[in-house]
Design a protein around this motif. Structure first.
Motif, short mmCIF file in Angstrom:
data_model
loop_
_atom_site.label_atom_id
_atom_site.label_comp_id
_atom_site.label_asym_id
_atom_site.label_seq_id
_atom_site.Cartn_x
_atom_site.Cartn_y
_atom_site.Cartn_z
N LEU A 7 34.65 70.13 120.18
CA LEU A 7 35.75 70.80 119.29
C LEU A 7 35.46 70.57 117.81
N TYR A 42 42.96 64.55 113.38
CA TYR A 42 41.68 64.29 113.23
C TYR A 42 40.88 64.91 114.27
N LEU A 43 40.13 65.86 114.06
CA LEU A 43 39.17 66.20 115.48
C LEU A 43 38.17 65.34 115.54
N PRO A 44 37.32 65.53 116.58
CA PRO A 44 36.29 64.45 117.12
C PRO A 44 35.40 64.24 115.91
N TYR A 47 37.50 62.01 113.61
CA TYR A 47 38.04 60.70 114.17
C TYR A 47 36.76 59.64 114.18
N GLN B 67 36.68 63.81 124.53
CA GLN B 67 36.36 63.76 123.10
C GLN B 67 37.72 63.07 122.40
N GLU B 68 37.41 61.88 121.83
CA GLU B 68 38.29 61.40 121.14
C GLU B 68 38.91 61.85 119.75
N VAL B 69 40.26 62.04 119.87
CA VAL B 69 40.89 62.79 118.52
C VAL B 69 41.99 61.79 118.37
N LEU B 70 42.60 62.04 116.97
CA LEU B 70 44.10 61.69 116.52
C LEU B 70 44.97 62.46 116.20
N VAL B 122 40.19 77.37 119.60
CA VAL B 122 39.27 77.62 120.77
C VAL B 122 39.78 79.12 121.45
N LYS B 127 33.47 77.77 125.33
CA LYS B 127 33.95 76.46 124.84
C LYS B 127 34.47 75.34 125.83
N MET B 130 37.15 71.96 128.31
CA MET B 130 37.27 70.88 127.18
C MET B 130 38.29 69.85 127.36
N LEU B 132 39.97 66.38 125.66
CA LEU B 132 40.33 65.72 124.43
C LEU B 132 41.38 64.49 124.85
#
Lengths: 575, 575
Positions: A7, A42-44, A47, B67-70, B122, B127, B130, B132
Motif C-alpha cells: 500500500l 501512516y501508510l507502510p 510508518y 504491512q504495518e500501518v498506524l 486500492v 493489488k 492485501m 494491513l
C-alpha cells in the motif's frame, strides 16, 4: 517488500492546501493520508520512517539512563485542576466525558500524570535523580491544523520528565538531555540549532528549543555567523553593534535641552526626518503596565522594545503596552509624545543598554506636538534600571563573540525545559530528604515531536523530484527496480538480488510492478530511498546500475560483487 | 538496569478490589499503576514486557506478509454513521467533539477507517490480496472496568484487516493469520485453544477465538480430552453421548400415546420424577419467536436449547423465547405444557438431533396439568427440521473424534473473523476486477489484545510468591542480586558480573539496593525474572548461585564460567 502488493499509492498531484514541501511530498509518496483536519494515517512507507525516528530517539534517551514508560492518553480532569492547567490550557485541550459523566482530557503532555505517579511512588531522596520518558500519541486541538505532520491534532511525541533533589542534579540531567538531543538530530541528518528560548532572568529556569533550519519554518532565529550562538528572536540577547551608527558626539559640549515644535509628528522615524537627526538619536519612550504599575521603557529609535525582556528584567508576571487613555492620564499627552523629563515620580524609567551611550538625543516632552532636543541621559533625566530590553536585529553583534547576527527560519522539533517546582508545588509532589524533611521535587521536562521530525527531515531533504531520505530515516535502505519484468534475464537477476539482499538483512523495497520504467523511476525519486539498484538492459552481462538519490551519482556494478560493494555504497549515500 | 534508581515500587499488599492474580501481582511487582478506572500507566518493568509481547506479535504478523500501518485514534463520526455502528455500538463507544463541535470517537477497532482508506487507494484487483495491521492504543468505555489489564478502557491491541477479491483468497489469509496466532501464543508460553466462535451456518462466516486456559477466565470452553477440538460452549457442536443414557426401548412395541395428569408439574425434571421415567425420555417443548414467527423447539429433558444454534439452523436474524402471554395464545396452555401434538399448523416444529432417537417419551399436551406418555417422534408428531440445537454438556462425545468433552475456563486473547462484505457493502468499498467490473472487497479482521495477553500470561504463570515470566515475555532475562553490597568482595564481583552481562547483550536487572537480603529475594520472586544470579557468601570463592524462578532449581556456578554457562541456563529456564 514487493511494491506490487504494497500500500504505497503515489500521486502526481495533490490539492493546493498542501503548501509545505513535506506535506505535499509525503502525500505524493504514499506515506501518509489525511483522515480529518490534522489527523493522519501512516501508510507502510510512512510508518517505517516513523519507527526509525522513534528508535533513534529511544536509543539515545535510553543511553542517558532514562526509563521508558507508557502513561494513558485519558487523563482525569481532577489532576489538571490541581495543576491549574484545566482552566488555563485553552481550547487546544481535547476534553471528553465517560459514560458516567466524569471529565477526562486526552493528554497533550503529561506533567500532571507523572507528578501524580511519582508523588505516590517515590518517597525517598535515595531514588533521585530519576528520569522517565514515553513515546506516545498526543492530542492537541489546534485551531487551524495545517502543514501535514508539522502541526497535527493527533501526533507522536517523546516526552521525558526528570525529578531531582537539588538544582545541581537538574543541571546534570538537563545537559545530558541536551546532548542526547544533539546526537538524535545529528543522527537523523538534520541541520539544526539549539536556541535559548528564554534569556533566563527569572529563577534559573533555563530552556532551549531545538530548531531545524528551514525557510518554511514558523519561528525566526537569531544565529551568529561565526560561533554557535543561536536564540529565538523573541528572546535573543542583544549587544551594541560593532560599529556605532551615531556620529560620535562629545556629551560635555551638548547644550541644555530645548523644546521644539513637532506638530503631529510622533513616530520616531518621522521625528528624525522632521528634525534632521539620525534615527538612532531619537529615543522612543513607551509606557507599559507592568503588573498593573506604569513603567516608561526607553529604546533607541531604530530598536524595538521587547516585552519578554521587559518582563524578565523587572521580574514581572504580566507586561502590556498602555492604551491611549492610560497614556493620556499618566503623561498628559497623546501617545507618541511621552518622555522621562518632568514625568510623575511614581513612574519607573527603565532604559535599554543602547540608550546609555547616547548624547544630544531627541525625546518626548509629555506635551502634544513638541519634543525636547539636546538631551543627554543621566544629565537630563534619571534612569532606574538599564537592561537589555530591545529585540535583536540582523547585523547586531553576537553577544558571545565578535561575529554578526543573522536571521534564519526554523521548525521547532525539540524543547528542553527546567520546570523547577511548578508542578510539585501545585500538586504537592514531595519526597523526604536526607534529614527526613519533605521537599518538593525539582523537575525538568523534555519533548521531541517525533512525527514532526519526520516532516522536518523532508523539509531539509528534498528536491523538485521528491524526498531524499537520509539513510537513518529512510523507509528502506535500497530500492531495487527491474526495468522490464517481462524480460527473462532481467526478472531472474532481479529476483535473485532481492533474495540475496533480504538474506543479508538489507531493507529492500523491490519494484516488481508491471509499470513502465519511467513511472518506476519517477516513483523512486519521489519516495526517495537513498540507494537505487536498477536491473535493466545490461542484465545479460550481469550488470546492475546503482544510483544515489542524494548526489545523483551513478555507475554500473557487477551483480556478483554486490555483497562486497553494498556496505561501502551505503556508507556513501548521505554524502 | 540498576534497581536502586529504577521506578519499580513493589508492594506487600494491594486493595481487595484487585481480585485477579494478574491484576494483583502486576500492581505488587510495580509493573502497572491505575490512573482511573480501567486506565493504567505502564511502569518500566511493565512496559518492557508489553514491548516484548508487541515485538513477537509484529514478527509473526510481518512474517505472513502483512504491512504495518498506524491509523488515528480520532475517528470522524461520519465514517461510523456510514457503517451503521455509530448507532449500534452502544455506550462503550468513547465519543467527543472538537472545538468546532464536529463529532469524533476514539477507535475501539478500525474497520471503518481501513475500509475508507482502501476504497480510495486500492482500485485494482492486481493489488489484492492485501493485509494491513497496526499495534495501537484503543478505547472502550466498559461499564465496569475491572481485572486490571484484562478489561481496561484504554488498552493496546494489534488489529489486522485483509482485503480480497474472492473467498478462496480470504481462506488462505485466514489460515495464515490463524497459524501466526498459534506461533505467537506458543512463543509466549501460553496454554491456549483456538475455539470455533460460531458454528458457521450463515454465509460461510468463519470465526475463531483464541482462548488462554485459566480458571479465572470469563468464558467457558468445550474442549475434547483427546483431540484438539475446542469451541465456545455457546456454540460448540454436540453429538450423542457415546453411551446412551436411555435404556433401549423397542419403538415398535410402544403403545399409543395417552394423556396423564401432571397437576402443577411442568419442569422436565419434575415430570420425570412424577411419572418415574428417565429425564432423557421427557421431551422439552420450548416456544420461540424466530424473526417474529412461532417455532416449537424440542430438546431432551436433560439438554438445554441453544438460541445461537436455533438462529443458525433456521438462518434467522432474531430469536427470543416467547413470553407467557404468547405461549398461552399459541398453545392454549400455560408455560411448561406445550407440545407438538395438536398444535396449530402454522407453528414450525424443530427438534434437536438427540430427540430423533427417542421412543416411549413424555411430552406436553398444550393443556394445563397434563402430559402425553408413550410418545414416539415421527409416529406421533411431525418434525419439520432436525438439527444440532442443544448446548453441549461435560461428558458429551467429541464431534470430531471418540474423545469426551470437558469444560474449561478461558480468557479470550485473540479473534480471527471472516467479515465478508459487511463493511465494503455498507461503505461502498469496491475495486475493479479483471474484467473492469466493480466488486466489493471481501474482508477479514484479526485482533490480539496485546495488553490483555500480558495479564493472561501472569494468570497462567504465577505461584503464591509472585509472577513466573516465561523468558520470551520477561522484563529482563536475568535478575542479578548482591546479598550484601557493603561487603567489598560481593560488591566488586557483582559489579563485574553486571558489566560483563551487559556487554554480552544480556538483559539484566541488577538489585544493588541497600535492602536486606530477604526483601531482595521476596521482590525478586514477586517480579518473576526467569533466572536469578545471587552474589553472596561464596563470592570470595568466585561462586555465584543461580536459581530458576519457575522450577526452583538452583546451584552454584563459578563466575569465571558464567559466559559459557549462561546460554545453556537460559535455554532451561522455561522448563
Amino acid at each position: 517488500m514487493r511494491q506490487q502488493t504494497m500500500l504505497a499509492p503515489t500521486l502526481r498531484e495533490v490539492g493546493a492546501e498542501a503548501e509545505m514541501a513535506s506535506h505535499r511530498l509525503m502525500l505524493r509518496a504514499g506515506m501518509i493520508r489525511q483522515l480529518a483536519a490534522g489527523v493522519y494515517s501512516y501508510l507502510p512507507l510512512g510508518y517505517r520512517t516513523l519507527r526509525k525516528v522513534e528508535q533513534i530517539v529511544r536509543e539515545e534517551i535510553d543511553r542517558i539512563g532514562a526509563q521508558e514508560v507508557l502513561m494513558p492518553a485519558m487523563n482525569p480532569a481532577e489532576l489538571w485542576k490541581e495543576s491549574g492547567r484545566w482552566d488555563t490550557y485553552g481550547p487546544e485541550l481535547v476534553t471528553m466525558q465517560d459514560r458516567h459523566q466524569r471529565e477526562f482530557l486526552l493528554g497533550p503532555t503529561h506533567e500532571e500524570v507523572i507528578t501524580h505517579l511519582l508523588r505516590h511512588e517515590v518517597r525517598s531522596y535515595k531514588k533521585l535523580p530519576m528520569s522517565l520518558y514515553q513515546i506516545q500519541t498526543k492530542f492537541r486541538d489546534e485551531r487551524r491544523p495545517r502543514s501535514g505532520l508539522l502541526r497535527g491534532r493527533e501526533f507522536v511525541m517523546k516526552d521525558a520528565y526528570s525529578f531531582h533533589g537539588d538544582l545541581e542534579s537538574l543541571d546534570v540531567t538537563y545537559r545530558d538531555m541536551y546532548n542526547a538531543y544533539v546526537r538524535i538530530f545529528s543522527r537523523l541528518g538534520l541541520d539544526f540549532r539549539a536556541v535559548e528560548a528564554d534569556s533566563g532572568a527569572i529563577g534559573g529556569k533555563e530552556s532551549h528549543e531545538f530548531m531545524v533550519l528551514s525557510d518554511s519554518g514558523e519561528d525566526t532565529l537569531a544565529v551568529c555567523e561565526k560561533c554557535d550562538y543561536a536564540a529565538n528572536v523573541e528572546t535573543a540577547q542583544a549587544r551594541m553593534p560593532k560599529e556605532g551608527f551615531t556620529p560620535p558626539v562629545d556629551a560635555d559640549r551638548v547644550p541644555a535641552p530645548s523644546k521644539v515644535s513637532t506638530p503631529g509628528v510622533s513616530a520616531a522615524a518621522a521625528v528624525a526626518t522632521h528634525l534632521n537627526v539620525p534615527l538612532e538619536r531619537v529615543i522612543k519612550s513607551l509606557l507599559f503596565l507592568v503588573d498593573d504599575k506604569p513603567v516608561l521603557v526607553l529604546v533607541r529609535g531604530d530598536d524595538d522594545a521587547n516585552e519578554v525582556k521587559v518582563k524578565n528584567a523587572l521580574d514581572a508576571i504580566e507586561v502590556t503596552l498602555a492604551d491611549e487613555a492610560t497614556v493620556r492620564r499618566i503623561t498628559g499627552a497623546p501617545t507618541g509624545f511621552a518622555g522621562p523629563v518632568g514625568l510623575q515620580e511614581e513612574v519607573r524609567v527603565v532604559a535599554d543598554d543602547a540608550v546609555r551611550g547616547l548624547a544630544d538625543a531627541v525625546i518626548g516632552t509629555n506635551e502634544a506636538d513638541a519634543h525636547l532636543i539636546h538631551v543627554n541621559p543621566e544629565r537630563d533625566f534619571d534612569v532606574d534600571v538599564y537592561a537589555d530590553l530591545r529585540t535583536v536585529k540582523e547585523g547586531d553583534a553576537c553577544p558571545r563573540c565578535n561575529g554578526t547576527i543573522r536571521f534564519k527560519r526554523g521548525i521547532e522539533v525539540g524543547h528542553v525545559f527546567k520546570l523547577g517546582t511548578k508542578y510539585s508545588d501545585a500538586m504537592d509532589g514531595t519526597f523526604l530528604d536526607g534529614e527526613g524533611k519533605e521537599q518538593p521535587f525539582i523537575m525538568g521536562c523534555y519533548g521531541i515531536g517525533v512525527s514532526r521530525v519526520m516532516a522536518a527531515i523532508v523539509e531539509q531533504h528534498h528536491d523538485e523530484s521528491g524526498i531524499r531520505w537520509p539513510l537513518a530515516a529512510a523507509p528502506f535502505q535500497v530500492h531495487l527496480i527491474v526495468v522490464n519484468a517481462k524480460k527473462e534475464e532481467q526478472a531472474s537477476l532481479a529476483e535473485e538480488l532481492y533474495s540475496q539482499l533480504q538474506q543479508a538483512g538489507v531493507e529492500v523495497l523491490y519494484d516488481n510492478r508491471s509499470e513502465r520504467a519511467g513511472v518506476k523511476f519517477k516513483d523512486s525519486d519521489l519516495i526517495g530511498i537513498p540507494l537505487r539498484l536498477t536491473v535493466g538492459g545490461k542484465a545479460d552481462q550481469g550488470l546492475v546500475e546503482y544510483k544515489f538519490r542524494r548526489s545523483g551519482e551513478s555507475g554500473d556494478l557487477s551483480a556478483n560483487e554486490l555483497d562486497v560493494k553494498l556496505p561501502e555504497l551505503l556508507k556513501r549515500v548521505d554524502g
